[in-house]
Enzyme design. Structure first.
Site, short mmCIF file in Angstrom:
data_model
loop_
_atom_site.label_atom_id
_atom_site.label_comp_id
_atom_site.label_asym_id
_atom_site.label_seq_id
_atom_site.Cartn_x
_atom_site.Cartn_y
_atom_site.Cartn_z
N ASP A 32 0.87 -1.18 0.00
CA ASP A 32 0.00 0.00 0.00
C ASP A 32 0.91 1.23 0.00
OD1 ASP A 32 -2.00 1.83 0.24
OD2 ASP A 32 -2.50 1.35 2.32
N ASP A 129 -3.15 2.38 -5.90
CA ASP A 129 -1.91 2.38 -5.11
C ASP A 129 -1.79 1.17 -4.20
OD1 ASP A 129 -3.81 3.15 -3.17
OD2 ASP A 129 -2.28 4.22 -2.05
N GLU A 130 -2.51 0.10 -4.52
CA GLU A 130 -2.43 -1.11 -3.68
C GLU A 130 -2.36 -2.34 -4.56
OE1 GLU A 130 -5.39 -1.78 -0.47
OE2 GLU A 130 -5.89 0.31 -0.83
#
Ligand SMILES: [Mg+2]
Length: 422
Positions: A32, A129-130
């Site tokens: 993350d 974003d993960e």
């Protein structure tokens, strides 16, 4: 005696193959990125590093929300999802950046995925974003899971100047939880014998999938921590919540068998072609067919969650001479009207060209439209859309038409102009 030994051997021997690997033996890593949007802005403008930066909608408008806040801004209580006027009150001296250029963040996100593939092919990008990585069986190449995670973090820092938090556990649920425990720049491993100690003291809302509403309902049963939920009789949970009750019991005990969903590689292009019932040089008929073809291609793109930048027109004349012309646009699209306009422009170019060469008015036998240079559609991913202006207004119409076609068949609805000659 001999047979017994062999049986024992087979019991302990587990091939390092993802397909045959027991789900309990998996090693899952969750990455993350830390304050992703804000960090990308700080990377672009180094003078903002270490300062409060808030990325979101226009702070002068009432309805904007915070998409990301840098850690110095979070010290003032600013967090993602918060209304911007409140963020402004809490941290008036922050630099507010309007989140406009989603392509910029998507590009960084695609660079991240490339780095993930250096470590394992089993990558599930989960949001901009993960990502989840199944790193089972990667030890020989990269060392212990901890060493692998450190290498991954270093590579992201060195190549993209961004920081991330990593969680490692035996499943996605625990890995995602682990990455959230020591942010920013964390590296947290939840081993099997730590599951209870780590999980039980946490508030139930920390569990993936339990939102505010569920928390409120659970609190009526006196369930506040994960430990409360884990020890709550599963039968009562099932009575109250049905299947969800069973799920709640499992996640409170750290059980999750969901696989890392590896997306198939992107298709290179998508297209349709149509041989006309009669050769023609009628521009209206050609336009109408191009719109139908563009609609079909756009619908397929949307179904697969893809968009493309290069539009190609294929045109076969009655003498079987076949020409193709392409145009590449800066922003990927899945809009039938954009694809149609470009295809039509390319057809006009060909017509003008044949006029220049004095080839006379040639009749057309076949038309084709295809879209290549494909990327995943940002709307189908889990990226929250901060502003309506990102949205193509016609898109609602396209999506409504898609729904009608899904239900009543491909011929149930069409653009009027495309019906004339089809
Ligand atoms: Mg993040």
């Amino acid at each position: 005696m001999k047979i017994n030994r062999l049986e024992g051997y087979f019991e302990t021997f587990k091939p390092a193959n993802l397909l045959t690997m027991n789900m309990k033996d998996r090693i899952i890593l969750h990455v993350d990125m830390d304050a992703f949007f804000a960090s990308v802005e700080q990377k672009e403008r180094p003078w903002l590093k270490g300062k409060p930066v808030i990325v979101g909608g226009d702070p002068r408008k009432r309805h904007g929300v915070v998409s990301a806040a840098s850690y110095p801004a979070r010290k003032y209580g600013v967090e993602a999802g918060m209304p911007l006027p409140l963020a402004r009150k809490l941290c008036p001296h922050a630099t507010f950046v309007i989140l406009r250029d989603i392509e910029k963040y998507s590009y960084v996100s695609s660079q991240l995925v490339k780095i993930f593939y250096h470590f394992t092919p089993a990558v599930e990008p989960f949001s901009i974003d993960e990502a989840f990585l199944d790193i089972t069986g990667c030890q020989r190449l990269f060392g212990t899971p901890h060493q692998l995670a450190q290498k991954l973090k270093n590579e992201i820092r060195n190549e993209l100047e961004l920081s991330c938090s990593v969680g490692i556990a035996s499943n996605k649920l625990l890995a995602k939880l682990a990455s959230s425990l020591n942010k920013p720049n964390g590296l947290t491993i939840i081993s099997k014998d730590q599951i209870k100690n780590t999980l039980y003291p946490l508030k139930v809302g920390k569990l993936w999938g339990i939102g505010e509403k569920t928390c409120n309902v659970l609190s009526k049963f006196g369930i506040r921590t994960v430990g409360d939920l884990a020890s709550f009789p599963v039968e009562v949970l099932k009575d109250q919540f049905g299947k969800v009750g069973e799920y709640l019991h499992l996640i409170a005990n750290g059980v999750d068998d969901s696989p890392v969903l590896v997306k198939s590689p992107l298709e290179k292009s998508m297209g349709h072609e149509h041989t006309l019932p009669k050769d023609t040089n009628d521009p209206d008929e050609i336009s109408s067919v191009l719109l139908s073809l563009s609609s079909m291609v756009a619908r397929r793109l949307r179904r697969k969650g893809l968009q493309g930048r290069t539009i190609t027109l294929k045109l076969r004349y009655s003498d079987f001479v076949t020409l193709t012309r392409s145009e590449t646009i800066p922003k990927p699209t899945d809009s039938e009207h954009k694809i149609y306009r470009l295809a039509k422009g390319l057809a006009s170019g060909l017509k003008a060209q044949s006029a220049c060469l004095d080839l006379g008015i040639r009749k057309v036998r076949l038309l084709g439209v295809s879209v290549s240079n494909l990327v995943r559609d940002r709307f189908s991913s889990q990226i929250p859309l901060p502003f309506p202006e990102f949205y193509d207004q016609k898109r609602d119409v396209y999506l409504a038409m898609d729904k009608i076609k899904d239900r009543f068949g491909e011929d149930s609805i069409a653009w009027a102009i495309s019906l004339i000659f089809w």
